[in-house]
Design a protein around this motif. Structure first.
Motif, mmCIF file in Angstrom:
data_model
loop_
_atom_site.group_PDB
_atom_site.id
_atom_site.type_symbol
_atom_site.label_atom_id
_atom_site.label_comp_id
_atom_site.label_asym_id
_atom_site.label_seq_id
_atom_site.Cartn_x
_atom_site.Cartn_y
_atom_site.Cartn_z
ATOM 1 N N THR A 43 -5.455 4.996 -0.902
ATOM 2 C CA THR A 43 -5.067 3.794 -1.636
ATOM 3 C C THR A 43 -5.874 2.593 -1.157
ATOM 4 O OG1 THR A 43 -2.849 4.693 -1.877
ATOM 5 C CG2 THR A 43 -3.122 2.343 -2.290
ATOM 6 N N SER A 96 0.909 4.075 -2.866
ATOM 7 C CA SER A 96 0.621 5.463 -2.496
ATOM 8 C C SER A 96 1.703 6.404 -3.011
ATOM 9 C CB SER A 96 0.512 5.597 -0.975
ATOM 10 O OG SER A 96 -0.547 4.818 -0.493
ATOM 11 N N THR A 100 -2.184 6.906 2.164
ATOM 12 C CA THR A 100 -2.412 5.467 2.302
ATOM 13 C C THR A 100 -3.889 5.126 2.476
ATOM 14 O OG1 THR A 100 -1.915 5.598 4.658
ATOM 15 C CG2 THR A 100 -0.123 4.947 3.195
ATOM 16 N N GLN A 157 4.794 -5.337 5.795
ATOM 17 C CA GLN A 157 3.693 -4.950 4.921
ATOM 18 C C GLN A 157 3.358 -6.061 3.930
ATOM 19 O OE1 GLN A 157 6.308 -2.190 3.849
ATOM 20 N NE2 GLN A 157 5.762 -0.648 5.345
ATOM 21 N N VAL A 213 0.845 -1.200 0.000
ATOM 22 C CA VAL A 213 0.000 0.000 0.000
ATOM 23 C C VAL A 213 0.876 1.245 0.000
ATOM 24 C CG1 VAL A 213 -1.671 1.322 1.364
ATOM 25 C CG2 VAL A 213 -1.969 -1.132 1.082
ATOM 26 N N GLU A 214 1.962 1.206 0.747
ATOM 27 C CA GLU A 214 2.860 2.360 0.821
ATOM 28 C C GLU A 214 3.518 2.642 -0.530
ATOM 29 O OE1 GLU A 214 2.656 -0.061 3.087
ATOM 30 O OE2 GLU A 214 1.868 1.103 4.768
#
Length: 84
Positions: free
Chosen positions: A49, A39, A46, A74, A35-36
């Motif tokens: 996203t 983004s 985040t 993550q 996700v990071e």
């Protein structure tokens, strides 16, 4: 009076890809993306996203959540069926 040829008619507008299209293409990578990372690539926060991932699921696109790799915290996400 001179006749001038317009250059406007010669140029065809390039179709813009939407952010959702960009998100889908990033999620087609075999290793997926966090996700990071998504983004940062899209210039989103985040939570935006994550909401976009939820909207993709609601639209019927099947997403896979991959386990974190080697000590990472993550998870990676990708479109189900992306070539491994």
């Amino acid at each position: 009076m001179t006749k001038r040829k317009s250059t406007r008619a010669d140029k065809k507008p390039q179709p813009k890809s939407s952010k959702t299209d960009q998100l889908k293409s990033l999620l087609r990578k075999p290793e997926g993306m966090t996700v990071e990372a998504l983004s940062a690539k899209l210039g989103w926060q985040t939570h935006t996203t994550r909401a976009a991932l939820t909207r993709l699921k609601q639209a019927g696109i099947s997403l896979e959540k991959l386990d974190p790799a080697d000590g990472a915290r993550q998870s990676h996400y990708r479109i189900a069926g992306a070539k491994k």
